[in-house]
Write a protein that holds these residues in place. Structure first.
Motif, PDB file in Angstrom:
ATOM      1  N   ILE A 138       0.960  -1.261  -0.081  1.00 20.98           N
ATOM      2  CA  ILE A 138       0.030   0.033  -0.094  1.00 20.98           C
ATOM      3  C   ILE A 138       0.866   1.250  -0.043  1.00 20.98           C
ATOM      4  O   ILE A 138       1.884   1.249   0.601  1.00 20.98           O
ATOM      5  CB  ILE A 138      -0.878  -0.062   1.369  1.00 20.98           C
ATOM      6  CG1 ILE A 138      -1.691  -1.440   1.169  1.00 20.98           C
ATOM      7  CG2 ILE A 138      -1.858   1.298   1.442  1.00 20.98           C
ATOM      8  CD1 ILE A 138      -2.336  -1.759   2.708  1.00 20.98           C
ATOM      9  N   ASP A 139       0.460   2.012  -0.849  1.00 21.55           N
ATOM     10  CA  ASP A 139       1.114   3.507  -0.641  1.00 21.55           C
ATOM     11  C   ASP A 139       0.388   4.505  -1.096  1.00 21.55           C
ATOM     12  O   ASP A 139      -0.660   4.670  -1.520  1.00 21.55           O
ATOM     13  CB  ASP A 139       2.130   3.344  -2.102  1.00 21.55           C
ATOM     14  CG  ASP A 139       3.045   4.457  -2.192  1.00 21.55           C
ATOM     15  OD1 ASP A 139       4.393   4.352  -1.451  1.00 21.55           O
ATOM     16  OD2 ASP A 139       3.363   5.472  -2.936  1.00 21.55           O
ATOM     17  N   ILE A 140       0.596   5.719  -0.289  1.00 17.86           N
ATOM     18  CA  ILE A 140      -0.056   6.903  -0.279  1.00 17.86           C
ATOM     19  C   ILE A 140       0.141   7.658  -1.541  1.00 17.86           C
ATOM     20  O   ILE A 140       1.341   7.719  -1.772  1.00 17.86           O
ATOM     21  CB  ILE A 140       0.127   7.653   0.889  1.00 17.86           C
ATOM     22  CG1 ILE A 140      -0.090   7.116   2.399  1.00 17.86           C
ATOM     23  CG2 ILE A 140      -0.703   9.028   1.052  1.00 17.86           C
ATOM     24  CD1 ILE A 140       0.308   7.921   3.550  1.00 17.86           C
ATOM     25  N   ILE A 173       0.392   9.484   7.550  1.00 23.13           N
ATOM     26  CA  ILE A 173       0.795   8.285   7.687  1.00 23.13           C
ATOM     27  C   ILE A 173       0.036   7.455   8.995  1.00 23.13           C
ATOM     28  O   ILE A 173      -0.290   6.254   8.948  1.00 23.13           O
ATOM     29  CB  ILE A 173       2.343   8.222   8.010  1.00 23.13           C
ATOM     30  CG1 ILE A 173       3.114   8.274   6.951  1.00 23.13           C
ATOM     31  CG2 ILE A 173       2.995   6.713   8.457  1.00 23.13           C
ATOM     32  CD1 ILE A 173       4.564   8.793   6.935  1.00 23.13           C
ATOM     33  N   LEU A 174      -0.061   8.296  10.178  1.00 25.15           N
ATOM     34  CA  LEU A 174      -0.810   7.799  11.364  1.00 25.15           C
ATOM     35  C   LEU A 174      -2.253   7.422  11.042  1.00 25.15           C
ATOM     36  O   LEU A 174      -2.907   6.523  11.381  1.00 25.15           O
ATOM     37  CB  LEU A 174      -0.605   8.672  12.402  1.00 25.15           C
ATOM     38  CG  LEU A 174       0.742   8.835  13.002  1.00 25.15           C
ATOM     39  CD1 LEU A 174       0.908   9.947  14.033  1.00 25.15           C
ATOM     40  CD2 LEU A 174       1.370   7.571  13.561  1.00 25.15           C
ATOM     41  N   ALA A 175      -2.752   8.298  10.178  1.00 25.78           N
ATOM     42  CA  ALA A 175      -4.207   8.274   9.722  1.00 25.78           C
ATOM     43  C   ALA A 175      -4.500   7.004   8.994  1.00 25.78           C
ATOM     44  O   ALA A 175      -5.312   6.101   9.303  1.00 25.78           O
ATOM     45  CB  ALA A 175      -4.734   9.517   9.039  1.00 25.78           C
ATOM     46  N   LEU A 176      -3.488   6.564   7.919  1.00 29.95           N
ATOM     47  CA  LEU A 176      -3.616   5.430   7.232  1.00 29.95           C
ATOM     48  C   LEU A 176      -3.295   3.967   8.230  1.00 29.95           C
ATOM     49  O   LEU A 176      -4.072   3.137   7.960  1.00 29.95           O
ATOM     50  CB  LEU A 176      -2.528   5.486   6.230  1.00 29.95           C
ATOM     51  CG  LEU A 176      -2.591   4.053   5.202  1.00 29.95           C
ATOM     52  CD1 LEU A 176      -3.913   3.708   4.631  1.00 29.95           C
ATOM     53  CD2 LEU A 176      -1.407   4.066   4.102  1.00 29.95           C
ATOM     54  N   THR A 177      -2.420   4.417   8.942  1.00 34.75           N
ATOM     55  CA  THR A 177      -2.288   3.061  10.053  1.00 34.75           C
ATOM     56  C   THR A 177      -3.384   2.731  10.841  1.00 34.75           C
ATOM     57  O   THR A 177      -4.024   1.600  10.797  1.00 34.75           O
ATOM     58  CB  THR A 177      -1.088   3.458  10.842  1.00 34.75           C
ATOM     59  OG1 THR A 177      -0.054   3.848  10.056  1.00 34.75           O
ATOM     60  CG2 THR A 177      -0.806   2.437  11.822  1.00 34.75           C
ATOM     61  N   GLY A 193       8.751   5.368   4.949  1.00 31.84           N
ATOM     62  CA  GLY A 193       8.161   6.628   4.421  1.00 31.84           C
ATOM     63  C   GLY A 193       6.781   6.047   4.412  1.00 31.84           C
ATOM     64  O   GLY A 193       6.065   5.715   5.430  1.00 31.84           O
ATOM     65  N   ASP A 194       6.009   6.355   3.370  1.00 27.66           N
ATOM     66  CA  ASP A 194       4.451   6.088   3.176  1.00 27.66           C
ATOM     67  C   ASP A 194       4.050   4.740   2.652  1.00 27.66           C
ATOM     68  O   ASP A 194       3.000   4.448   2.428  1.00 27.66           O
ATOM     69  CB  ASP A 194       3.968   7.065   2.100  1.00 27.66           C
ATOM     70  CG  ASP A 194       4.455   6.904   0.699  1.00 27.66           C
ATOM     71  OD1 ASP A 194       5.494   6.655   0.640  1.00 27.66           O
ATOM     72  OD2 ASP A 194       3.506   7.113  -0.125  1.00 27.66           O
ATOM     73  N   GLU A 195       4.945   3.889   2.567  1.00 32.58           N
ATOM     74  CA  GLU A 195       4.805   2.631   2.014  1.00 32.58           C
ATOM     75  C   GLU A 195       4.470   1.533   3.231  1.00 32.58           C
ATOM     76  O   GLU A 195       5.157   1.237   4.073  1.00 32.58           O
ATOM     77  CB  GLU A 195       5.865   2.059   1.251  1.00 32.58           C
ATOM     78  CG  GLU A 195       5.447   0.757   0.317  1.00 32.58           C
ATOM     79  CD  GLU A 195       6.471   0.473  -0.627  1.00 32.58           C
ATOM     80  OE1 GLU A 195       6.205   0.300  -1.800  1.00 32.58           O
ATOM     81  OE2 GLU A 195       7.763   0.633  -0.185  1.00 32.58           O
ATOM     82  N   PHE A 196       3.355   0.897   3.160  1.00 27.30           N
ATOM     83  CA  PHE A 196       2.893  -0.323   3.955  1.00 27.30           C
ATOM     84  C   PHE A 196       2.855  -1.606   3.191  1.00 27.30           C
ATOM     85  O   PHE A 196       2.738  -1.600   2.143  1.00 27.30           O
ATOM     86  CB  PHE A 196       1.664   0.065   4.780  1.00 27.30           C
ATOM     87  CG  PHE A 196       1.871   1.043   5.677  1.00 27.30           C
ATOM     88  CD1 PHE A 196       1.698   0.920   7.206  1.00 27.30           C
ATOM     89  CD2 PHE A 196       1.810   2.632   5.199  1.00 27.30           C
ATOM     90  CE1 PHE A 196       2.051   1.820   8.057  1.00 27.30           C
ATOM     91  CE2 PHE A 196       1.991   3.849   6.198  1.00 27.30           C
ATOM     92  CZ  PHE A 196       1.973   3.355   7.583  1.00 27.30           C
ATOM     93  N   ILE A 233      -4.946   6.029  -1.656  1.00 24.62           N
ATOM     94  CA  ILE A 233      -3.985   4.977  -1.653  1.00 24.62           C
ATOM     95  C   ILE A 233      -4.000   4.209  -2.902  1.00 24.62           C
ATOM     96  O   ILE A 233      -4.929   3.991  -3.698  1.00 24.62           O
ATOM     97  CB  ILE A 233      -4.053   4.018  -0.258  1.00 24.62           C
ATOM     98  CG1 ILE A 233      -5.460   3.462  -0.422  1.00 24.62           C
ATOM     99  CG2 ILE A 233      -3.719   4.951   0.789  1.00 24.62           C
ATOM    100  CD1 ILE A 233      -5.493   2.361   0.642  1.00 24.62           C
ATOM    101  N   SER A 234      -2.993   3.680  -3.318  1.00 20.48           N
ATOM    102  CA  SER A 234      -2.621   2.760  -4.529  1.00 20.48           C
ATOM    103  C   SER A 234      -2.119   1.361  -3.559  1.00 20.48           C
ATOM    104  O   SER A 234      -1.444   1.415  -2.732  1.00 20.48           O
ATOM    105  CB  SER A 234      -1.905   3.079  -5.512  1.00 20.48           C
ATOM    106  OG  SER A 234      -2.073   4.166  -5.969  1.00 20.48           O
TER     107      SER A 234
END
Length: 366
Positions: free
Chosen positions: A242-244, A263-267, A285-288, A326-327
């Motif tokens: 997952i990437d923002i 980042i925290l909101a996506l988490t 970074g922004d990748e999960f 997100i993608s």
């Protein structure tokens, strides 16, 4: 010139690292000395009365009585002050314990090896030595105690009076009961703190400090284990990356504080939407990345649809204008993968496919 700067910076980093290690060593030594302060004060203060009672029957000068008062009521606090001001508090406290052994040997000799008070001093001294430094310090302290006892007997000419009077027994027994309990309680507290410290270190080594999800190193270990386990069990498993979308633009426009909040909101959204058994990791970074055990690609896509929907209605407190998209790249586990990194690469290619198709979408590996 660049080489000179490089080596200068390297030396400065080495010096800073060495200074940090010294500070950690000193703090550890101070904690060690502090743990021994109360037991020493209780033990020596409690032994004052049995030793004094035994000395009454022994012809000793007033100097020994002054030394006894100093040993019982001044030395415990003086030992702490010496250790706390030392460059190496642990080594200094070990030296203090050896001094305890020497003084204990002197009092055993001056009491004429009176049985019960001598046994109590031996017990207290040996417990401290063994608990603080193991067998090596215990043997060294015991040898010093025996030597101090023999030398004192030789110099003073005091005869042995091994038998203990009822008063000496009555004054010594409480110390022999209370001190082991106190020592055990302090050891128990130290063990609890050590376990807590170990748990904190374990969390620090496995989790990302900012988001609390697994860090990349530990997550890849979980991925490898799941890859092998799922292949052996012939069960479904799906990997997501997952990437923002346009994260760099968010950082450049609104600042890194807003980027961190994104980042925290996506988490939070991932944790609320996914199952507790789904393993979320931050790649940096922004990748999960997420490992979904016993899950088909269709179920993983449905879960990501809920995440997309949740993000559409989400607004950042520090930047309400920012809408997170997100993608997502999805890769179901297939028999064609011979290594877990091939599985990971497949999910990464699916993510690239989602970005190339316009972002804000979920794509499945071909």
């Amino acid at each position: 010139m660049n080489d000179e700067n490089f080596y200068k910076n390297a030396v400065e980093l080495d010096e800073a690292s060495l200074s940090l290690q010294k500070n950690d060593h000193q703090r550890s030594g101070l904690r060690f000395a502090r743990r021994l302060r109360v037991p020493r004060a209780v033990a020596l203060g409690g032994m004052f009365f049995p030793v004094a009672t035994a000395l009454v029957a022994t012809p000793v000068s007033g100097v020994w009585w002054l030394l006894l008062v100093g040993w019982a009521f001044v030395w415990p606090h003086l030992a702490w002050q010496i250790a706390s001001r030392a460059v190496d508090p642990r080594s200094r406290e070990c030296a203090n314990l050896k001094a305890d052994a020497i003084l204990a040997g002197i009092w055993v000799a001056l009491m004429g090896a009176n049985a019960l008070p001598s046994a109590a001093l031996l017990m207290i001294t040996c417990m401290n030595l063994m608990g603080a430094g193991g067998v090596r310090l215990f043997v060294a302290g015991l040898v010093l105690m025996v030597i101090a006892c023999l030398v004192t007997l030789q110099l003073t000419g005091i005869s042995l009076a091994i038998r203990s009077a009822p008063l000496e027994v009555g004054l010594t027994l409480p110390v022999m009961v209370i001190y082991p309990l106190l020592f055990s309680w302090i050891s128990y507290q130290a063990a609890i703190k050590l376990a807590q410290h170990k748990r904190r270190l374990q969390v620090m080594s496995t989790c990302d400090g900012m988001t609390g999800v697994y860090n990349r190193r530990h997550w890849e270990i979980l991925l490898r284990n799941e890859f092998e386990h799922s292949r052996r069990q012939h069960r479904d498993a799906t990997l997501l990356i997952i990437d923002i979308d346009h994260f760099k633009s968010i950082n450049d426009t609104w600042g890194h504080d807003v980027g961190d909040e994104a980042i925290l909101a996506l988490t939070r959204q991932l944790r609320m939407t996914l199952r507790g058994s789904d393993m979320i990791g931050r790649f940096g970074g922004d990748e999960f990345a997420v490992i979904m055990c016993s899950t088909s690609a269709e179920s993983a896509i449905a879960a990501m649809s809920r995440v997309h929907e949740g993000l559409r209605g989400l607004r950042l407190a520090c930047a309400p204008q920012v809408i997170l998209h997100i993608s997502v790249g999805v890769a179901p586990l297939t028999p064609q993968f011979g290594h877990y990194r091939e599985w990971l690469k497949s999910a990464d290619l699916a993510l690239y496919k989602a970005k190339k198709a316009g972002r804000n979408r979920t794509e499945v590996a071909a």
